[in-house]
Design a protein around this motif. Structure first.
Motif, PDB file in Angstrom:
ATOM      1  N   MET A   1      71.618  25.441  34.082  1.00 48.82           N
ATOM      2  CA  MET A   1      72.059  24.592  32.965  1.00 48.82           C
ATOM      3  C   MET A   1      73.406  23.963  33.287  1.00 48.82           C
ATOM      4  N   SER A   2      73.519  22.693  32.941  1.00 46.32           N
ATOM      5  CA  SER A   2      74.752  21.980  33.238  1.00 46.32           C
ATOM      6  C   SER A   2      75.886  22.471  32.339  1.00 46.32           C
ATOM      7  N   SER A   3      77.114  22.322  32.827  1.00 49.72           N
ATOM      8  CA  SER A   3      78.261  22.788  32.060  1.00 49.72           C
ATOM      9  C   SER A   3      78.532  21.901  30.852  1.00 49.72           C
ATOM     10  N   VAL A   4      78.001  20.683  30.832  1.00 55.68           N
ATOM     11  CA  VAL A   4      78.273  19.786  29.706  1.00 55.68           C
ATOM     12  C   VAL A   4      77.154  19.831  28.671  1.00 55.68           C
ATOM     13  N   GLY A   5      76.291  20.813  28.766  1.00 56.76           N
ATOM     14  CA  GLY A   5      75.245  20.921  27.746  1.00 56.76           C
ATOM     15  C   GLY A   5      73.888  21.011  28.386  1.00 56.76           C
ATOM     16  N   ILE A   6      72.886  20.683  27.587  1.00 52.80           N
ATOM     17  CA  ILE A   6      71.528  20.750  28.095  1.00 52.80           C
ATOM     18  C   ILE A   6      71.069  19.331  28.434  1.00 52.80           C
ATOM     19  N   ARG A   7      70.306  19.222  29.515  1.00 53.60           N
ATOM     20  CA  ARG A   7      69.771  17.913  29.920  1.00 53.60           C
ATOM     21  C   ARG A   7      68.304  17.872  29.501  1.00 53.60           C
ATOM     22  N   VAL A   8      67.970  16.906  28.662  1.00 53.93           N
ATOM     23  CA  VAL A   8      66.636  16.845  28.071  1.00 53.93           C
ATOM     24  C   VAL A   8      65.947  15.531  28.437  1.00 53.93           C
ATOM     25  N   LEU A   9      64.702  15.663  28.876  1.00 56.21           N
ATOM     26  CA  LEU A   9      63.849  14.490  29.093  1.00 56.21           C
ATOM     27  C   LEU A   9      63.027  14.267  27.837  1.00 56.21           C
ATOM     28  N   GLY A  10      63.234  13.112  27.203  1.00 60.31           N
ATOM     29  CA  GLY A  10      62.436  12.744  26.034  1.00 60.31           C
ATOM     30  C   GLY A  10      61.335  11.792  26.451  1.00 60.31           C
ATOM     31  N   ILE A  11      60.141  12.011  25.922  1.00 55.96           N
ATOM     32  CA  ILE A  11      58.997  11.166  26.276  1.00 55.96           C
ATOM     33  C   ILE A  11      58.335  10.648  25.007  1.00 55.96           C
ATOM     34  N   ASP A  12      58.204   9.329  24.931  1.00 55.39           N
ATOM     35  CA  ASP A  12      57.439   8.699  23.849  1.00 55.39           C
ATOM     36  C   ASP A  12      56.102   8.313  24.468  1.00 55.39           C
ATOM     37  N   PRO A  13      55.075   9.163  24.296  1.00 56.04           N
ATOM     38  CA  PRO A  13      53.855   8.986  25.090  1.00 56.04           C
ATOM     39  C   PRO A  13      53.073   7.737  24.725  1.00 56.04           C
ATOM     40  N   GLY A  14      52.511   7.103  25.731  1.00 56.91           N
ATOM     41  CA  GLY A  14      51.685   5.928  25.522  1.00 56.91           C
ATOM     42  C   GLY A  14      51.093   5.499  26.852  1.00 56.91           C
ATOM     43  N   LEU A  15      49.938   4.849  26.782  1.00 54.58           N
ATOM     44  CA  LEU A  15      49.279   4.404  28.012  1.00 54.58           C
ATOM     45  C   LEU A  15      49.831   3.067  28.488  1.00 54.58           C
ATOM     46  N   THR A  16      50.088   2.160  27.560  1.00 51.30           N
ATOM     47  CA  THR A  16      50.566   0.830  27.931  1.00 51.30           C
ATOM     48  C   THR A  16      52.054   0.863  28.274  1.00 51.30           C
ATOM     49  N   ARG A  17      52.805   1.524  27.417  1.00 52.91           N
ATOM     50  CA  ARG A  17      54.232   1.729  27.670  1.00 52.91           C
ATOM     51  C   ARG A  17      54.561   3.156  27.284  1.00 52.91           C
ATOM     52  N   CYS A  18      55.086   3.927  28.209  1.00 53.64           N
ATOM     53  CA  CYS A  18      55.516   5.297  27.923  1.00 53.64           C
ATOM     54  C   CYS A  18      57.026   5.347  28.088  1.00 53.64           C
ATOM     55  N   GLY A  19      57.730   5.568  26.982  1.00 52.10           N
ATOM     56  CA  GLY A  19      59.189   5.645  27.038  1.00 52.10           C
ATOM     57  C   GLY A  19      59.633   6.950  27.678  1.00 52.10           C
ATOM     58  N   VAL A  20      60.643   6.853  28.542  1.00 51.95           N
ATOM     59  CA  VAL A  20      61.169   8.008  29.275  1.00 51.95           C
ATOM     60  C   VAL A  20      62.698   7.928  29.177  1.00 51.95           C
ATOM     61  N   GLY A  21      63.307   8.932  28.557  1.00 53.19           N
ATOM     62  CA  GLY A  21      64.764   8.916  28.410  1.00 53.19           C
ATOM     63  C   GLY A  21      65.354  10.275  28.675  1.00 53.19           C
ATOM     64  N   VAL A  22      66.467  10.293  29.398  1.00 56.75           N
ATOM     65  CA  VAL A  22      67.130  11.566  29.694  1.00 56.75           C
ATOM     66  C   VAL A  22      68.547  11.510  29.129  1.00 56.75           C
ATOM     67  N   VAL A  23      68.891  12.508  28.328  1.00 57.89           N
ATOM     68  CA  VAL A  23      70.251  12.609  27.806  1.00 57.89           C
ATOM     69  C   VAL A  23      70.790  13.994  28.135  1.00 57.89           C
ATOM     70  N   GLU A  24      72.110  14.090  28.087  1.00 55.14           N
ATOM     71  CA  GLU A  24      72.752  15.381  28.334  1.00 55.14           C
ATOM     72  C   GLU A  24      73.792  15.597  27.259  1.00 55.14           C
ATOM     73  N   GLY A  25      73.821  16.776  26.705  1.00 52.63           N
ATOM     74  CA  GLY A  25      74.811  17.053  25.668  1.00 52.63           C
ATOM     75  C   GLY A  25      74.510  18.342  24.968  1.00 52.63           C
ATOM     76  N   SER A  26      75.275  18.577  23.915  1.00 53.09           N
ATOM     77  CA  SER A  26      75.037  19.754  23.085  1.00 53.09           C
ATOM     78  C   SER A  26      75.447  19.384  21.670  1.00 53.09           C
ATOM     79  N   ALA A  27      74.932  20.141  20.706  1.00 55.70           N
ATOM     80  CA  ALA A  27      75.250  19.856  19.310  1.00 55.70           C
ATOM     81  C   ALA A  27      76.763  19.936  19.122  1.00 55.70           C
ATOM     82  N   GLY A  28      77.344  18.924  18.490  1.00 55.61           N
ATOM     83  CA  GLY A  28      78.779  18.956  18.191  1.00 55.61           C
ATOM     84  C   GLY A  28      79.655  18.379  19.277  1.00 55.61           C
ATOM     85  N   ARG A  29      79.023  17.975  20.395  1.00 52.47           N
ATOM     86  CA  ARG A  29      79.826  17.342  21.457  1.00 52.47           C
ATOM     87  C   ARG A  29      79.227  15.980  21.791  1.00 52.47           C
ATOM     88  N   PRO A  30      80.008  15.075  22.343  1.00 55.00           N
ATOM     89  CA  PRO A  30      79.453  13.752  22.676  1.00 55.00           C
ATOM     90  C   PRO A  30      78.271  13.900  23.636  1.00 55.00           C
TER      91      PRO A  30
END
Lengths: 176, 176
Positions: free
Chosen positions: B1-30
């Motif tokens: 686990m990274s020192s600046v929080g958790i790194r999460v891959l978010g997926i908005d599933p779809g066949l035509t367009r599938c959104g893929v986003g990665v953020v890093e952070g923790s509750a209460g921090r930027p």
């Protein structure tokens, strides 16, 4: 392609029980059973792990039995709303694996499968099981029904699709 | 686990367009943006090959950005019957890949995601895009909406689930 016809992996997708059946044959010649089984995943496991277990079962069937094509039952959104999401997810996993192995993936509707093996698109599970038993010259019907259904899907594909595809490929090779 | 929080891959599933986003952070921090993109697959390709392309896109995102958890939008059978099968198949493929990489898979409903990011479970796409832009301190809203939605799912997971899971894991490690 095998000299005795095309080898087809049929999949009856499902999260709780996924039927997996491999047959070999060609239209107009006797068909033979290569493998039949069911991949089961525990209902108390989270869906992601269940899909992983399912994908491992399908990978194993492909590695062991080396099918030349994969036939999967087409899932409809309007039926069995409670279970359809798991079935759709299972079929998606199966399709992606088949494509990764370079195998053609062919979808057949439940009524196409029933019509192909029994002559009646509205046949019940017992009739499908009986005809699968007869077509593959088995001592008894494969159990559970998901296993027999997977074989029916594979048989349907050999009869409906495999023969035409071989012909098309042969014609393409001969330059006609 | 990274020192600046958790790194999460978010997926908005779809066949035509599938959104893929990665953020890093923790509750209460930027929170910070790691990656955002969309996996597109051609509508004229067969579904199995589209799912294969999608799986390759998700594999690449995991290999490149090494998330510690995967959050996926939960698909419901009752909505958008025409597209729900493809969406369910895409989500199944995404879940199986995440599980194969040993990553926890967490599902959040659309209203949970909207409520987490905007405070309103019925927020529209523009509001979600605006809040994602603000939370991640971006110059403009990620386009298309599927990309912004994938980030919203990842942000939702950091706030709803990630913090609690880290706490639970820390408590478990400390033997309390």
């Amino acid at each position: 392609m095998s000299s005795v016809g095309i080898r087809v992996l049929g999949i009856d997708p499902g999260l709780t029980r996924c039927g997996v059946g491999v047959v070999e044959g060609s239209a107009g010649r006797p068909m033979s059973l290569v493998h039949v089984g069911v991949v089961r995943t525990p209902a108390d496991l989270d869906v992601a792990r269940r899909l992983l277990l399912l994908s491992e079962g399908i990978e194993e069937a492909i590695a062991t039995h080396r099918p030349e094509a994969v036939a999967i039952e087409r899932v409809f959104a309007q039926h069995n709303v409670r279970t359809v999401m798991g079935t759709a997810q299972a079929s998606g996993v199966a399709m992606a694996i088949a494509a990764r192995h370079g195998l053609g993936v062919h979808l057949h509707t439940p009524s196409e499968v029933k019509a192909a093996v029994t002559g009646n698109g509205r046949a019940d599970k017992a009739q499908v099981g009986q005809m699968v038993t007869r077509i593959l010259r088995l001592a008894e019907a494969p159990k559970p029904a998901d296993a027999a259904d997977a074989l029916a899907i594979a048989i349907c594909h050999v009869w409906r699709g495999g023969a035409q595809q071989r012909l098309a490929a042969a014609l393409a090779r001969s330059g006609r």
